[in-house]
Design a protein around this motif. Structure first.
Motif, mmCIF file in Angstrom:
data_model
loop_
_atom_site.group_PDB
_atom_site.id
_atom_site.type_symbol
_atom_site.label_atom_id
_atom_site.label_comp_id
_atom_site.label_asym_id
_atom_site.label_seq_id
_atom_site.Cartn_x
_atom_site.Cartn_y
_atom_site.Cartn_z
ATOM 1 N N ALA A 29 28.768 -26.029 -20.599
ATOM 2 C CA ALA A 29 28.193 -25.783 -19.261
ATOM 3 C C ALA A 29 27.974 -27.226 -18.770
ATOM 4 C CB ALA A 29 26.763 -25.438 -19.612
ATOM 5 N N SER B 118 31.512 -28.178 -17.617
ATOM 6 C CA SER B 118 32.049 -27.549 -16.363
ATOM 7 C C SER B 118 31.249 -27.746 -14.975
ATOM 8 C CB SER B 118 31.750 -26.051 -16.639
ATOM 9 O OG SER B 118 30.471 -25.617 -16.927
ATOM 10 N N PHE B 119 29.915 -27.930 -14.930
ATOM 11 C CA PHE B 119 29.368 -28.597 -14.023
ATOM 12 C C PHE B 119 29.442 -29.913 -13.498
ATOM 13 C CE2 PHE B 119 25.208 -30.320 -12.326
ATOM 14 C CZ PHE B 119 25.243 -29.569 -11.175
ATOM 15 N N ASN C 271 32.799 -29.361 -11.757
ATOM 16 C CA ASN C 271 32.631 -28.490 -10.517
ATOM 17 C C ASN C 271 31.985 -29.471 -9.265
ATOM 18 O OD1 ASN C 271 33.327 -25.965 -11.411
ATOM 19 N ND2 ASN C 271 31.260 -25.581 -12.218
ATOM 20 N N GLU D 255 24.143 -25.859 -6.417
ATOM 21 C CA GLU D 255 25.449 -25.676 -6.865
ATOM 22 C C GLU D 255 25.228 -25.196 -8.398
ATOM 23 O OE1 GLU D 255 28.563 -25.878 -5.606
ATOM 24 O OE2 GLU D 255 27.813 -26.319 -3.642
ATOM 25 N N LEU D 256 24.423 -25.819 -9.009
ATOM 26 C CA LEU D 256 24.056 -25.386 -10.546
ATOM 27 C C LEU D 256 23.547 -23.886 -10.761
ATOM 28 C CD1 LEU D 256 23.746 -26.028 -13.556
ATOM 29 C CD2 LEU D 256 21.369 -26.668 -12.796
ATOM 30 N N TYR E 123 26.662 -21.557 -10.054
ATOM 31 C CA TYR E 123 27.396 -21.357 -11.220
ATOM 32 C C TYR E 123 26.576 -20.525 -12.154
ATOM 33 C CZ TYR E 123 30.818 -24.544 -9.177
ATOM 34 O OH TYR E 123 31.776 -25.201 -8.388
ATOM 35 N N GLY F 176 26.507 -16.941 -11.333
ATOM 36 C CA GLY F 176 28.059 -16.329 -11.494
ATOM 37 C C GLY F 176 28.381 -16.266 -12.993
ATOM 38 N N ASN F 177 27.852 -17.150 -13.964
ATOM 39 C CA ASN F 177 28.434 -16.918 -15.280
ATOM 40 C C ASN F 177 27.696 -15.862 -16.012
ATOM 41 O OD1 ASN F 177 30.303 -19.183 -15.979
ATOM 42 N ND2 ASN F 177 28.867 -20.376 -15.332
ATOM 43 N N LEU G 59 32.874 -20.154 -15.647
ATOM 44 C CA LEU G 59 33.393 -20.389 -14.419
ATOM 45 C C LEU G 59 33.436 -21.774 -14.031
ATOM 46 C CD1 LEU G 59 31.026 -18.196 -12.124
ATOM 47 C CD2 LEU G 59 33.500 -17.584 -13.044
ATOM 48 N N CYS G 60 34.633 -22.263 -13.415
ATOM 49 C CA CYS G 60 34.739 -23.653 -13.052
ATOM 50 C C CYS G 60 35.713 -23.793 -11.878
ATOM 51 C CB CYS G 60 35.543 -24.475 -14.672
ATOM 52 S SG CYS G 60 35.457 -26.353 -14.218
ATOM 53 N N ALA G 61 35.369 -24.932 -10.975
ATOM 54 C CA ALA G 61 36.120 -25.081 -9.912
ATOM 55 C C ALA G 61 37.633 -25.370 -10.283
ATOM 56 C CB ALA G 61 35.719 -26.283 -8.916
#
Length: 465
Positions: free
Chosen positions: A151, A154-155, A158, A178-179, A182, A185-186, A197-199
């Motif tokens: 987490a 990935s953040f 991102n 943004e956090l 994400y 979404g996760n 999820l990751c950019a």
């Protein structure tokens, strides 16, 4: 956790994104050349992959190389000489990537490239969506530690990509928002057993190069992907993989050119350039996530180094009585028998020793090494503390020691422009309780007005401003 963004400097973001771009390039080379070997991810992906590439480079497929060269040339020419050159005249950028996919798919299907020239194709595209189901909560304790690490990493990745495009297109991002996005979404995707999820830098760059600028572009992309997954997936089976790899490599061109940022950093800040190089090298040699962590830690380490290399400015006076740094202005003059010093950093345990060292070197005590004759005798010392935004106990003790040390040598000491935080530490710690506080000045100018400059005799006093 949005504060993670605070520790991602521009140098760290630049090193990570450029390193990630070279990772993507490395992963596409085998498709560009048409060679076959198992592409293993993980640590040391970059060097291990290039070793395999050079080991199998003699097996390159000529037809695939030609397809790659033609695809990259067409996409690059249209993007550079049409989309960029005539950007103001075109209602929207020419979708050259989509056109290349359509044309390459038709040519591959009609010419039977796979059978005749052994060109690797996209092949079977899985269709449909997995059925949603609850995650296995009983296994939570087995993955909790890894999940926390994933987490955070990935953040951070991102936010790095988001900041890259925010800087390029001049808009701001909110890391906390943004956090939250994400996280939601996760949680939703966990019911479909998806990856974290990751950019995706490559996909983001391709979308940007295609003219996507808003969230609507993301919705359109999602809708197109959904349509292909549900209905049109089989149509992409004849598409050569080399065409997709060529589109990605051309889209990442500006990412590779970030290497030339080193030239600017060399002239602006060499330590920041070092952060960029260390982050970039770590990403290349190890991997993206460890490289990001190394870059952040190294950047924090350099903050300590900067504190230990803090400068002390010697101030002079211009004809208009404005105070300036002496070494930068030839028109400034140093006041007779008076030293005005400004410590240009916060003062704490890591640099308190340097503060005392610089004061003693730049304002030598009478009779000490560096002070010769009565003409150069020091009578007044003014310490400008306007740059000291923070001071701990060690810093306050350093100031108190200098004050008492110079007073003992019959040099009047003035400590000016103290901020409330510094005054609070000095007062709460009673570090200057033995110092005469009868004169309180608000600035260097008012302190100078109180000094009898015409008389070369020092008075044992201290002014706290």
């Amino acid at each position: 956790m949005g504060m993670v963004n605070t520790y991602l400097s521009d140098a760290v973001v630049g090193g990570v994104t450029t390193g990630a771009a070279f990772h993507i390039l490395t992963s596409q080379v085998k498709d560009i050349l048409g060679i076959r070997f198992k592409l293993a991810g993980g640590a040391h992906f970059f060097p291990r992959t290039w070793i395999e590439i050079f080991r199998h480079i003699g097996e390159s497929n000529p037809a695939t190389v030609i397809i790659s060269a033609v695809s990259m040339t067409i996409v690059s020419v249209v993007k550079t000489h049409v989309n960029e050159r005539f950007a103001k005249r075109l209602p929207f950028p020419v979708p050259v990537e989509m056109g290349m996919v359509v044309v390459a798919t038709l040519v591959s299907s009609l010419a039977n490239l796979e059978q005749r020239f052994s060109v690797r194709l996209v092949g079977t595209v899985p269709s449909g969506f997995p059925r949603p189901r609850l995650p296995v909560f009983s296994a939570m304790h087995l993955v909790l530690q890894d999940a926390i690490v994933m987490a955070v990493v990935s953040f951070a990745l991102n936010v790095s990509v988001a900041r890259l495009f925010a800087k390029k297109h001049e808009y701001r991002i909110d890391p906390t928002q943004e956090l939250l996005a994400y996280g939601v979404g996760n949680v939703f995707s966990s019911f479909f057993e998806s990856y974290v999820l990751c950019a995706a830098l490559a996909r983001s760059v391709v979308q940007e190069a295609s003219g996507g600028r808003t969230q609507l572009a993301g919705l359109v992309s999602c809708a197109v992907v959904a349509i292909f997954l549900l209905f049109l997936g089989p149509l992409l089976q004849p598409l050569p993989q080399a065409v997709l790899a060529s589109i990605v490599l051309v889209a990442l061109k500006r990412m590779y050119l970030q290497v030339f940022d080193l030239r600017t950093l060399w002239h602006v800040d060499k330590l920041e350039m070092l952060v960029w190089i260390v982050t970039f090298a770590s990403v290349l040699i190890i991997d993206v996530a460890p490289g990001l962590l190394i870059g952040v830690v190294f950047n924090l380490f350099l903050l300590i180094v900067r504190a230990q290399l803090a400068a002390m400015a010697l101030l002079g006076q211009l004809e208009l009585a404005a105070l300036r740094v002496n070494e930068n202005l030839d028109t400034s003059r140093e006041l007779p028998s008076t030293k005005i010093l400004r410590f240009e950093h916060s003062l704490f345990y890591a640099n308190a020793w340097r503060f005392k060292k610089l004061v003693r070197e730049m304002a030598p005590l009478p009779g000490s090494k560096g002070c010769s004759g009565d003409s150069s005798r020091l009578h007044h010392l003014i310490l400008d503390c306007s740059c000291i935004s923070y001071a701990d106990t060690a810093g306050a003790k350093a100031i108190a020691k200098i004050v008492k040390e110079y007073q003992a040598a019959q040099v009047s000491v003035h400590v000016c422009h103290c901020r409330e935080s510094l005054l609070g530490v000095l007062q709460r710690g009673q570090f200057l309780q033995d110092v005469d506080k009868r004169v309180l000045q608000a600035s260097i100018e008012t302190a100078l007005e109180d000094i009898p400059l015409s008389k070369q005799t020092g008075q044992n006093e201290a002014t706290i401003c």
